[in-house]
Write a protein that holds these residues in place. Structure first.
Motif, PDB file in Angstrom:
ATOM      1  N   ILE A  40      -8.996   8.571  -2.167  1.00 19.70           N
ATOM      2  CA  ILE A  40      -7.687   8.592  -1.499  1.00 19.70           C
ATOM      3  C   ILE A  40      -7.814   9.299  -0.163  1.00 19.70           C
ATOM      4  CG2 ILE A  40      -5.290   9.377  -1.703  1.00 19.70           C
ATOM      5  CD1 ILE A  40      -6.648   9.684  -4.886  1.00 19.70           C
ATOM      6  N   PHE A  69     -10.171  13.070  -3.182  1.00 25.66           N
ATOM      7  CA  PHE A  69      -9.313  13.159  -2.015  1.00 25.66           C
ATOM      8  C   PHE A  69     -10.134  13.415  -0.758  1.00 25.66           C
ATOM      9  CE2 PHE A  69      -5.126  13.089  -3.858  1.00 25.66           C
ATOM     10  CZ  PHE A  69      -5.318  13.530  -5.167  1.00 25.66           C
ATOM     11  N   VAL A  94      -7.081   4.105  -1.726  1.00 22.48           N
ATOM     12  CA  VAL A  94      -5.690   4.393  -1.373  1.00 22.48           C
ATOM     13  C   VAL A  94      -5.695   5.009   0.015  1.00 22.48           C
ATOM     14  CG1 VAL A  94      -3.629   5.753  -1.928  1.00 22.48           C
ATOM     15  CG2 VAL A  94      -5.015   4.778  -3.774  1.00 22.48           C
ATOM     16  N   LEU A 315       1.861   5.065   0.931  1.00 28.09           N
ATOM     17  CA  LEU A 315       0.564   4.808   0.318  1.00 28.09           C
ATOM     18  C   LEU A 315       0.360   3.314   0.137  1.00 28.09           C
ATOM     19  CD1 LEU A 315       0.563   7.581  -2.443  1.00 28.09           C
ATOM     20  CD2 LEU A 315      -0.510   7.664  -0.183  1.00 28.09           C
ATOM     21  N   ALA A 327      -5.978   2.150  -8.415  1.00 25.64           N
ATOM     22  CA  ALA A 327      -5.309   2.674  -7.217  1.00 25.64           C
ATOM     23  C   ALA A 327      -3.800   2.583  -7.365  1.00 25.64           C
ATOM     24  CB  ALA A 327      -5.779   1.909  -5.983  1.00 25.64           C
ATOM     25  N   ILE A 331      -0.887   5.444  -7.158  1.00 29.93           N
ATOM     26  CA  ILE A 331       0.218   5.335  -6.208  1.00 29.93           C
ATOM     27  C   ILE A 331       1.561   5.364  -6.933  1.00 29.93           C
ATOM     28  CG2 ILE A 331       1.384   3.733  -4.629  1.00 29.93           C
ATOM     29  CD1 ILE A 331      -1.318   2.933  -3.552  1.00 29.93           C
TER      30      ILE A 331
END
Length: 451
Positions: A40, A69, A94, A315, A327, A331
């Protein structure tokens, strides 16, 4: 999309990718090591940091999915995410984007259509998304990203200082009133106002474009003739530069959203015009010395009313992702009603991501915590019209941006010129003369396409 534009866009994205690759990727971190990894790319602000803090709860519910992340500053994130998505390398599953990128990237085929996933997800109510945001994130009536939070812009001011000085504002206030208040409140101990001066199409130009719009200015006329040296734009930019130079914060030419948030939260300025999302900092006792002392007013106007911007960090899923189902699970977790309640209950109601769902404003605890700013935030977002951003007609959409691919570069280059004027390195006239040349080159390409 015309083939020529796709080729130009891909080339630009490649150049950005090379630049970002040379500087590296900041803030990467992963949670868990149990299974499939969803990567992400996010902007590093307070709401996104809260999401990372709570993400272990998502993994507990979905043990087969690991989350990684990659967090970057706003300018870095725009460049990195644009390059990665355009090149289709599958680096991210994402991406955090906005209503600037979403419709364009959907047209180019860079994003996954989320509407089929929404329809198959029990309890995910797309009709609950604030209508102006839902429209802004759609392409051909389908959603290609969903909002994490939404924002408009408003004026934040110290109620106690205004009361002591006997200052009142109209509803909405005018920029003339704001300038007069800044002059009256400015002193050796406190600056009259904070305004962004940091270069960047998403930094300085965000507030400045709304000032240009309400003063009667525009980037291009209906025939794509550049208008950045028009009397209306010159008046607006000169006003903004004079205001921040005379009554603004120290180091204004390098101040962005974060710097101004700190200035007001620490009681160093009397006013700040910026994003409605700033309340998460100003009303949090952990980060603010002025909790309960801030008043909120609609975005100041001059000719056009309303003048507040429309923006959302949302997103989406790049079309190149190999983990689309996973994903979407993430989200949908991060953007549904329950997530908002979780933030409020576990981290504090003042930290709930604002402006994404209508139902947020019906939560009693949030309504109580957000009594000073919740209603005006919702009203400002609902009232923002990016289809009609200016006094005179224009061939583009967008309030604090021009929704064309070239604006990322054009806007940043123009902002650099104006930031230099704020720093005192050149005059506003010289800044806008150079900005006009940049805009003329872009406008010429659109005139050729429509001729």
């Amino acid at each position: 999309m015309p083939t020529a534009r796709r080729s130009i866009r891909a080339a630009a994205a490649g150049a950005v990718a090379l630049s970002v690759a040379l500087t590296g990727c900041a803030g990467a971190g992963s949670i868990g090591t149990s299974g499939r990894t969803v990567t992400i790319a996010m902007v590093s602000n307070s709401q996104m940091q809260d999401a990372q803090q709570l993400a272990s709860q998502f993994e507990a519910e979905n043990p087969e999915i690991d989350l990684k992340f990659v967090t970057l500053s706003e300018n870095q994130a725009r460049a990195k995410i644009t390059a990665s998505t355009a090149m289709g390398g599958g680096e991210f599953d994402v991406v955090m984007i906005s209503n600037y990128e979403t419709p364009q990237w959907a047209e180019y085929g860079w994003l996954t259509n989320l509407s089929p996933y929404i329809e198959q997800t029990d309890g995910y109510d797309a009709d609950d998304i604030i209508p102006s945001l839902r429209e802004a994130l759609s392409y051909e009536d389908d959603l290609y990203s969903v909002p994490f939070y939404g924002e408009s812009s408003f004026l934040m001011y110290r109620k106690d200082l205004f009361a002591q000085a006997g200052i009142t504002l109209s509803d909405p206030p005018t920029w003339t009133e704001v300038a007069e208040a800044a002059a009256q409140l400015d002193s050796p101990d406190i600056n009259g106002i904070c305004l962004r001066g940091k270069p960047g199409w998403g930094e300085l130009l965000a507030p400045l474009d709304t000032v240009i719009n309400t003063f009667g200015g525009r980037w291009f006329d209906e025939n794509w003739n550049a208008q950045l040296n028009s009397p209306e734009v010159r008046e607006a930019v000169q006003f903004y530069v004079d205001l921040v130079r005379e009554y603004g914060q120290p180091g204004a030419a390098t101040s962005g959203f974060s710097e101004c948030a700190t200035q007001l939260a620490q009681g160093r300025v009397a006013m700040w015009y910026d994003s409605t999302s700033a309340v998460s900092t100003l009303e949090d006792p952990a980060s603010s010395n002025v909790v309960g002392k801030i008043g909120y007013a609609a975005a100041p106007v001059q000719e056009k009313d309303p003048s507040g911007w429309l923006y959302t960090w949302s997103l989406g899923i790049p079309a190149s992702s190999e983990h689309t189902e996973d994903a979407w699970k993430f989200i949908s977790w991060m953007t549904d009603q329950q997530y908002l309640r979780t933030v409020g209950e576990q981290l504090g109601w003042e930290r709930v991501p604002p402006g994404s769902r209508l139902s947020t404003y019906e939560i009693p605890e949030y309504a109580e915590a957000a009594a000073a700013y919740g209603p005006i935030t919702l009203e400002s977002i609902e009232g923002a019209d990016q289809q009609n951003p200016t006094v005179d007609p224009v061939p583009y959409t967008g309030i604090q941006f021009v929704a064309i691919p070239e604006f990322q570069d054009l806007g940043t280059r123009v902002s650099q010129q104006i930031s230099a004027a704020i720093a005192g390195r050149q005059s506003v006239e010289d800044a806008l003369d150079q900005a006009q040349k940049y805009a003329e080159a872009v406008g010429a390409t659109y005139r050729e396409k429509t001729s």
